[in-house]
Scaffold this active site. Structure first.
Site, PDB file in Angstrom:
ATOM      1  N   ASP A 127      -1.190 -10.565  -1.028  1.00  0.00           N
ATOM      2  CA  ASP A 127       0.118 -10.486  -0.193  1.00  0.00           C
ATOM      3  C   ASP A 127       0.481 -11.337   0.962  1.00  0.00           C
ATOM      4  OD1 ASP A 127      -1.085  -8.732   1.067  1.00  0.00           O
ATOM      5  OD2 ASP A 127       0.268  -6.959   0.476  1.00  0.00           O
ATOM      6  N   THR A 185       2.146  -2.065   6.192  1.00  0.00           N
ATOM      7  CA  THR A 185       0.875  -1.020   6.371  1.00  0.00           C
ATOM      8  C   THR A 185      -0.440  -1.463   7.153  1.00  0.00           C
ATOM      9  OG1 THR A 185       1.743   0.022   4.352  1.00  0.00           O
ATOM     10  CG2 THR A 185      -0.534   0.396   5.335  1.00  0.00           C
ATOM     11  N   ARG A 214       7.581  -3.315  -5.438  1.00  0.00           N
ATOM     12  CA  ARG A 214       8.899  -4.010  -5.642  1.00  0.00           C
ATOM     13  C   ARG A 214       8.703  -4.967  -6.590  1.00  0.00           C
ATOM     14  NH1 ARG A 214       6.361  -5.174  -1.494  1.00  0.00           N
ATOM     15  NH2 ARG A 214       6.842  -2.661  -0.477  1.00  0.00           N
ATOM     16  N   ALA A 232       0.811  -1.239   0.115  1.00  0.00           N
ATOM     17  CA  ALA A 232      -0.047  -0.003  -0.130  1.00  0.00           C
ATOM     18  C   ALA A 232       0.682   1.177   0.110  1.00  0.00           C
ATOM     19  CB  ALA A 232      -0.755  -0.095   1.261  1.00  0.00           C
ATOM     20  N   SER A 254       4.392   1.048  -1.251  1.00  0.00           N
ATOM     21  CA  SER A 254       5.318   0.806  -2.365  1.00  0.00           C
ATOM     22  C   SER A 254       5.336  -0.458  -2.994  1.00  0.00           C
ATOM     23  CB  SER A 254       6.895   0.837  -1.718  1.00  0.00           C
ATOM     24  OG  SER A 254       7.307  -0.392  -1.034  1.00  0.00           O
ATOM     25  N   GLY A 275       7.747  -5.946   6.921  1.00  0.00           N
ATOM     26  CA  GLY A 275       8.514  -4.896   7.079  1.00  0.00           C
ATOM     27  C   GLY A 275       8.683  -4.723   8.769  1.00  0.00           C
TER      28      GLY A 275
END
Length: 507
Positions: free
Chosen positions: A249, A271, A19, A15, A17, A418
């Site tokens: 994801d 996020t 990649r 949400a 970035s 993350g």
């Protein structure tokens, strides 16, 4: 196909970035393993666009498309001929295509306000308990079904002939094939949780055209090959397969959880934070509905039984607010300062509706603290500590609810995504849950994406447990043990925040 050096491109869209990551499968001394290397990263985020019905938040899907092609070009340049491409992204959001397969505008962002009050309208036609018994989906105002009901009567929806969720839309642009991969389809509120087929009767009752819904595909199938003109653009001379993966994801991230058994909980932390268990069948009880747990499809017929927690969005929006105000907002410095703040001084319900839209998070946190009779944070460090304590408290509650509602005991919490880099959050999660926390991998979704592709291509084989063993090789995992002395303070904080709640199945 030999395992020696086979390379796959994982397109992983979050949400904030996107990649493209190359995953190379190769033989190690203890068996096959996967090495990941990011070849392109590009920004992503809401774009406000004015219109006749007011300002609407959209995704810039064309910028994402450009970032994907640039990434595939870089992947081809670095790795040579690829053995496949797989795409995963966030859930629920979608593009609408007309009769010529042309996209009817940029997809609407799930944080847009158009669905406010829509769930209540839907439940007057299909009661909440009946909808849950069919779809097993938690009530979130942005679920696809609510977005579609909100769009009824618009020229765009009237002209639409096909609905494609974001990763399926991008896969269709790559290959020409229009499908709905099941793990993401299960987040729409239109998929039967037991049969994993479209609940077309529910759609009809709500006035949703079931003809919009594409054929379903499981993860781990050949979607098609990259169109020749696109393959030429990215410099890939050989036919390039596109594989269906866990296109939600979180589904891909759960594949990458380095668990060796079934008794684990997971926190996919980005996020959003998705907190739950992997089960063989959905839990469709009234108690599960009341606790707002969701049953989303996982890879290999599994169920991701989980709860959405607002996640690091609250922290990132706080940083953005401070940055725009000209205040220092370097995350490492703020985390170091937050670690020195006494814990559990102030906690808020991070899942409260006011934390969903963009805006002044520090102000909202202060207001929430005041409403609950607590002293609002007085500094940036105190605000950060409040956010992290509150997240860990939400994780604790979700894990304990999942255990009680499913009957599945857990002995460890795996934290992937993350949030793995946030050592303070990892430590607080261990203390809050009273369970060991194993942190890693950071790029869980990309790793799971590559593992499913590699098995589909014949490079790897075996069960989810086998794939997890491959993914775990070479990972730098960190284990955090809980502090037993902290348990009473977390109990007290939970009682303070959710008055009268018990840690088994809080309402």
């Amino acid at each position: 196909m030999s395992t020696a050096g086979a390379a796959f491109a994982a397109v992983d869209l979050g949400a904030s970035s996107g990649r493209v990551i190359v995953g190379r499968v190769h033989e190690g001394g203890d068996g096959p393993r996967v090495d990941l290397h990011e070849v392109n990263r590009f920004p992503n985020g809401p774009v406000p666009v004015p219109g006749a019905r007011g300002t609407t938040l959209h995704w810039d899907v064309l910028a994402l498309w450009r970032g994907i092609l640039d990434g595939l070009r870089a992947a081809t340049r670095e790795a040579g001929p690829l053995a496949g491409v797989g795409i995963d992204s966030w859930a629920v959001d979608h593009g609408l295509l007309d009769a010529d397969d042309v996209l009817l505008g940029n997809p609407v962002h799930y944080r847009d306000a158009r669905t406010v009050g829509v769930p209540e309208r839907v439940f007057r036609t299909v009661p909440a308990d009946e909808l849950y018994a069919r779809t097993g989906l938690q009530v979130q105002p942005f679920n696809t079904v609510f977005q579609l009901v909100a769009a009824q009567g618009t020229a765009q929806l009237d002209a639409a002939r096909r609905l494609l969720l974001v990763p399926d839309l991008l896969g269709a642009w790559l290959t020409g094939e229009q499908v709905a991969e099941v793990t993401n389809a299960s987040t729409t509120g239109l998929l039967d949780a037991t049969t994993r087929t479209w609940a077309t009767d529910v759609a009809a009752r709500l006035g949703v055209d079931a003809g919009l819904l594409p054929p379903l595909r499981d993860a781990g199938e050949l979607l098609g090959h990259v169109r020749p003109d696109l393959a030429e653009q990215i410099g890939h001379r050989a036919p390039l397969p596109v594989w269906t993966v866990g296109s939600h994801d979180t589904a891909s991230a759960v594949v990458a959880v380095p668990a060796t058994g079934e008794d684990f909980a997971y926190v996919s932390c980005g996020t959003w934070s998705l907190v739950g268990l992997e089960l063989p069948a959905p839990v469709l009880t009234e108690a599960s509905r009341a606790a707002n747990f969701t049953n989303e499809a996982g890879v290999d017929g599994t169920v991701r039984y989980l709860k959405n927690v607002m996640g690091l969005w609250v922290l990132s929006e706080s940083l953005r607010t401070w940055h725009e105000a000209g205040l220092p907002a370097e995350l490492p410095d703020l985390l170091a300062a937050a670690a020195q703040v006494p814990g559990l001084t102030t906690v808020v319900d991070v899942d409260a509706p006011e934390f969903l839209p963009p805006g002044d998070m520090p102000g909202r946190i202060a207001a929430a603290a005041a409403r609950t009779g607590q002293t609002p944070p007085q500094s940036q460090a105190e605000t950060v500590r409040c956010v992290l304590d509150s997240l860990a408290l939400a994780y604790r509650r979700a894990v304990r609810q999942a255990v009680a509602l499913s009957g599945r005991d857990v002995s460890v919490v795996h934290l992937v995504g993350g949030g793995v880099r946030n050592t303070l959050l990892c430590r607080l999660t261990a203390d809050a849950t009273g369970l060991p926390v194993v942190a890693g991998p950071v790029e869980g979704a990309a790793l799971g994406n590559v593992l499913v592709q590699a098995r589909a291509a014949g490079v790897l084989s075996g069960s989810l447990t086998d794939l997890r063993a491959v993914g775990a090789r070479g990972l730098d995992l960190v284990r955090y043990e809980p502090d037993p002395a902290a348990a009473a303070r977390w109990d007290a904080a939970e009682r303070r925040l959710w008055s009268g709640a018990r840690t088994s199945v809080p309402a």
